[in-house]
Scaffold this motif. Structure first.
Motif, PDB file in Angstrom:
ATOM      1  N   THR A  94       0.830  -1.200   0.000  1.00 53.67           N
ATOM      2  CA  THR A  94       0.000   0.000   0.000  1.00 53.67           C
ATOM      3  C   THR A  94       0.872   1.261   0.000  1.00 53.67           C
ATOM      4  O   THR A  94       1.877   1.326   0.697  1.00 53.67           O
ATOM      5  CB  THR A  94      -0.882   0.020   1.266  1.00 53.67           C
ATOM      6  OG1 THR A  94      -1.567  -1.230   1.347  1.00 53.67           O
ATOM      7  CG2 THR A  94      -1.887   1.161   1.233  1.00 53.67           C
ATOM      8  N   LEU A 196      -3.977   5.596  -0.464  1.00 51.07           N
ATOM      9  CA  LEU A 196      -4.635   6.187   0.703  1.00 51.07           C
ATOM     10  C   LEU A 196      -4.004   7.560   0.928  1.00 51.07           C
ATOM     11  O   LEU A 196      -2.780   7.675   0.950  1.00 51.07           O
ATOM     12  CB  LEU A 196      -4.407   5.274   1.921  1.00 51.07           C
ATOM     13  CG  LEU A 196      -4.848   5.777   3.288  1.00 51.07           C
ATOM     14  CD1 LEU A 196      -6.355   5.986   3.335  1.00 51.07           C
ATOM     15  CD2 LEU A 196      -4.440   4.770   4.375  1.00 51.07           C
ATOM     16  N   GLU A 386     -11.745   1.409  -0.277  1.00 48.84           N
ATOM     17  CA  GLU A 386     -11.490   0.082   0.293  1.00 48.84           C
ATOM     18  C   GLU A 386     -10.927   0.129   1.711  1.00 48.84           C
ATOM     19  O   GLU A 386     -10.979  -0.854   2.431  1.00 48.84           O
ATOM     20  CB  GLU A 386     -10.552  -0.725  -0.626  1.00 48.84           C
ATOM     21  CG  GLU A 386      -9.164  -0.139  -0.725  1.00 48.84           C
ATOM     22  CD  GLU A 386      -8.158  -1.120  -1.316  1.00 48.84           C
ATOM     23  OE1 GLU A 386      -8.164  -2.287  -0.900  1.00 48.84           O
ATOM     24  OE2 GLU A 386      -7.370  -0.701  -2.190  1.00 48.84           O
ATOM     25  N   HIS A 387     -10.385   1.284   2.140  1.00 42.32           N
ATOM     26  CA  HIS A 387      -9.796   1.343   3.478  1.00 42.32           C
ATOM     27  C   HIS A 387     -10.727   1.954   4.524  1.00 42.32           C
ATOM     28  O   HIS A 387     -10.304   2.255   5.633  1.00 42.32           O
ATOM     29  CB  HIS A 387      -8.489   2.145   3.439  1.00 42.32           C
ATOM     30  CG  HIS A 387      -7.438   1.509   2.594  1.00 42.32           C
ATOM     31  ND1 HIS A 387      -7.057   2.020   1.371  1.00 42.32           N
ATOM     32  CD2 HIS A 387      -6.716   0.380   2.769  1.00 42.32           C
ATOM     33  CE1 HIS A 387      -6.132   1.246   0.849  1.00 42.32           C
ATOM     34  NE2 HIS A 387      -5.894   0.242   1.664  1.00 42.32           N
ATOM     35  N   GLN A 390     -10.843   0.353   8.001  1.00 44.79           N
ATOM     36  CA  GLN A 390      -9.595   0.507   8.759  1.00 44.79           C
ATOM     37  C   GLN A 390      -9.465   1.930   9.297  1.00 44.79           C
ATOM     38  O   GLN A 390      -8.969   2.142  10.402  1.00 44.79           O
ATOM     39  CB  GLN A 390      -8.397   0.172   7.859  1.00 44.79           C
ATOM     40  CG  GLN A 390      -8.241  -1.321   7.643  1.00 44.79           C
ATOM     41  CD  GLN A 390      -7.794  -1.631   6.227  1.00 44.79           C
ATOM     42  OE1 GLN A 390      -8.447  -1.210   5.253  1.00 44.79           O
ATOM     43  NE2 GLN A 390      -6.700  -2.341   6.101  1.00 44.79           N
ATOM     44  N   ASP A 427      -8.912   6.274  -0.778  1.00 39.81           N
ATOM     45  CA  ASP A 427      -9.639   6.909   0.320  1.00 39.81           C
ATOM     46  C   ASP A 427      -8.891   8.188   0.667  1.00 39.81           C
ATOM     47  O   ASP A 427      -7.670   8.192   0.723  1.00 39.81           O
ATOM     48  CB  ASP A 427      -9.626   6.021   1.567  1.00 39.81           C
ATOM     49  CG  ASP A 427     -10.480   4.798   1.402  1.00 39.81           C
ATOM     50  OD1 ASP A 427     -11.670   4.880   1.689  1.00 39.81           O
ATOM     51  OD2 ASP A 427      -9.933   3.749   0.990  1.00 39.81           O
ATOM     52  N   SER A 465      -2.430  -0.680  10.118  1.00 39.79           N
ATOM     53  CA  SER A 465      -3.467  -1.586   9.627  1.00 39.79           C
ATOM     54  C   SER A 465      -3.470  -1.723   8.108  1.00 39.79           C
ATOM     55  O   SER A 465      -4.063  -2.660   7.578  1.00 39.79           O
ATOM     56  CB  SER A 465      -4.847  -1.131  10.110  1.00 39.79           C
ATOM     57  OG  SER A 465      -5.257   0.012   9.396  1.00 39.79           O
ATOM     58  N   VAL A 466      -2.848  -0.803   7.395  1.00 40.03           N
ATOM     59  CA  VAL A 466      -2.831  -0.947   5.929  1.00 40.03           C
ATOM     60  C   VAL A 466      -1.504  -1.508   5.417  1.00 40.03           C
ATOM     61  O   VAL A 466      -1.293  -1.612   4.210  1.00 40.03           O
ATOM     62  CB  VAL A 466      -3.147   0.387   5.199  1.00 40.03           C
ATOM     63  CG1 VAL A 466      -4.536   0.877   5.575  1.00 40.03           C
ATOM     64  CG2 VAL A 466      -2.091   1.448   5.450  1.00 40.03           C
ATOM     65  N   SER A 468       0.852  -4.100   4.146  1.00 43.21           N
ATOM     66  CA  SER A 468       0.528  -5.339   3.448  1.00 43.21           C
ATOM     67  C   SER A 468       1.508  -6.425   3.868  1.00 43.21           C
ATOM     68  O   SER A 468       2.681  -6.151   4.044  1.00 43.21           O
ATOM     69  CB  SER A 468       0.653  -5.127   1.945  1.00 43.21           C
ATOM     70  OG  SER A 468       0.200  -3.855   1.591  1.00 43.21           O
TER      71      SER A 468
END
Ligand SMILES: [Zn+2]
Length: 475
Positions: A94, A196, A386-387, A390, A427, A465-466, A468
């Motif tokens: 990410t 993001l 998609e995030h 999170q 996002d 949390s993002v 990978s």
């Protein structure tokens, strides 16, 4: 034999909490240092390059070795120095873009309790430590959130399974962002591409209430000039038959608001409906410093008026001396800067056209005012990508809360739209330490230490949390 690449390791959540907590004194101190930099974009020779270099050095020391100060040229214009970094850990992971700005609003020292560029600590009535100083909240606290999150995650380790891009600009408060127009024409510049985007230039709806800002108002501004005579003449000798330019300008300006309701009276502007939380009148009055005898104006809830409807203000005036220099002369030429905040869904070009048409039509006595556009920026409406989960979880975990508030912001951050246009799938998170009692742009601006800690933690938890998972390399 297999062993883990260092990039596969993600810190346990508790360790992130502990690290952020331990970092607070250091971030607090660094924020104070930044406040000392008088990075007021609108003064001559502001120390922008020095401030940017100081920030770049902080991030290099935190592990972003690619942090440098750069300028961007677009057409004939050159941007203020900005701090950029592009930390590529791994092609498949990410990519997060962290945005803040280091330029600040001017500060009228006579209105401040302490000196605006000397950071001062004071405990508030809630036993929360606050740091006072211009830019302490808007937006040097955002710089600190990014720095703290990176420090907490990198710590002693090298690369993380996360690509990080940093964009800390120095012309957000100037109203004319070169970066914004550059991005509009160059949306594929890889320096601004991410999965993001975290914009740390907003704030909670109140201190301690975790909030995602989901809408921003846009803005257009224009200079309106009325000229009626070749030059100044005596108001007694000549006053009466000829229109005084200032008085004519006032006639025009007075039509911008409905005299009864106080609503913006320009035809054709949009409004936007959204489930904003309630803004209690008492809180609004206190935070804005509304005097007890002043009635509120405008139709709709306070939240709608602040976030979903246009508002109009005159932000500058030429043509008259200060009262202390008043003289008995007619004003030959007067100019006002009219600033129009726009609903999040308003097209700024259409708003400007409506405002210019209104002004021309409102001119009395056959006068032809000259209207010149000064600024234009679209609003913003967040869309869940998609995030989203999170993002919400990180914010709730940082505050030990069971929900987040979804707010709007009355102010504009034009670059947010440009960043979204460059990253339509990403996002865009809008959050930060600028809760209402921080008085961003006002006298005695300050930031809460507990907000800085919680928001830095939220950001660190989100980055965590993002991250990978990286395939474990066999050796
Ligand atoms: Zn700001």
């Amino acid at each position: 034999m297999r062993h883990e690449s260092p990039m596969t390791m993600v810190l346990p959540e508790q360790q992130v909490r502990d690290r952020v907590h331990r970092l607070v004194p250091e971030l607090w101190h660094a924020l104070g240092d930044l406040v000392r930099h008088r990075s007021v974009a609108t003064t001559p020779d502001p120390p922008l390059a020095v401030t940017a270099e100081a920030i770049a050095e902080m991030f290099r020391a935190a592990g972003l070795s690619t942090a440098t100060v750069e300028t961007i040229t677009h057409g004939t214009r050159k941007s203020a120095p900005m701090v950029l970094a592009d930390e590529v850990a791994h092609a498949g992971v990410t990519t997060v873009l962290l945005y803040a700005h280091y330029d600040v609003q001017p500060a009228d020292e006579s209105k401040w309790t302490t000196k605006p560029f000397e950071p001062t600590e004071r405990m508030d009535e809630n036993h929360d430590m606050r740091l006072y100083g211009r830019g302490a909240a808007d937006n040097k606290s955002g710089v600190m959130m990014h720095l703290g999150a990176i420090k907490a995650l990198y710590g002693d380790r090298g690369a993380l399974p996360l690509n990080i891009k940093l964009v800390i600009e120095g012309e957000e408060e100037s109203g004319t962002s070169v970066l914004e127009s550059y991005l509009a024409d160059n949306p594929d510049d890889p320096r601004f591409k991410a999965d993001l985007v975290i914009v740390a230039d907003a704030g909670n709806i109140e201190r301690g209430a975790p909030t995602l800002t989901e809408t921003l108002r846009g803005i257009v501004a224009a200079d309106v000039t009325v000229e009626t005579m070749a030059g100044k003449v005596h108001s007694g000798t000549y006053g009466g038959p000829v229109p005084d330019a200032f008085m004519a300008l006032v006639q025009i300006l007075a039509t911008l608001q409905d005299r009864k309701t106080g609503d913006v009276a320009i035809e054709g502007l949009t409004q936007y409906e959204h489930a904003w939380p309630t803004v209690p009148e008492a809180d609004y009055r206190r935070d804005a410093g509304v005097l007890p005898m002043t009635s509120l104006i405008g139709s709709g809830t306070i939240a709608k008026l602040l976030y979903g409807k246009p508002s109009v203000t005159v932000t500058g005036l030429n043509g008259l001396p200060l009262v202390s220099g008043a003289a008995n002369v007619l004003c030959a030429k007067a100019r006002a800067r009219v600033s129009l905040r726009l609903a999040p869904n308003q097209d700024p070009d259409e708003a400007y056209a409506a405002m210019a048409a209104h002004i021309m039509a409102a001119a009395p006595w056959g006068l032809k005012p000259v209207v010149k556009q000064i600024a234009s920026g679209a609003g913003f409406i967040a869309s869940a990508g998609e995030h989203q989960q999170q993002i919400e979880r990180a914010l709730m975990e940082a505050y030990h809360a069971s929900s987040v508030a979804r707010a709007g912001q009355g102010g504009s951050i034009p670059l947010v739209n440009a960043l979204r246009a460059a990253n339509p799938e990403a996002d865009v998170v809008l959050w930060g330490c600028e809760e209402p009692s921080s008085h961003a742009h006002g006298a005695d601006e300050s930031v809460s230490q507990s907000e800085l800690e919680h928001m830095t933690l939220a950001e660190a938890l989100l980055l965590r949390s993002v991250m990978s998972p990286i395939p474990i390399q066999a050796s």
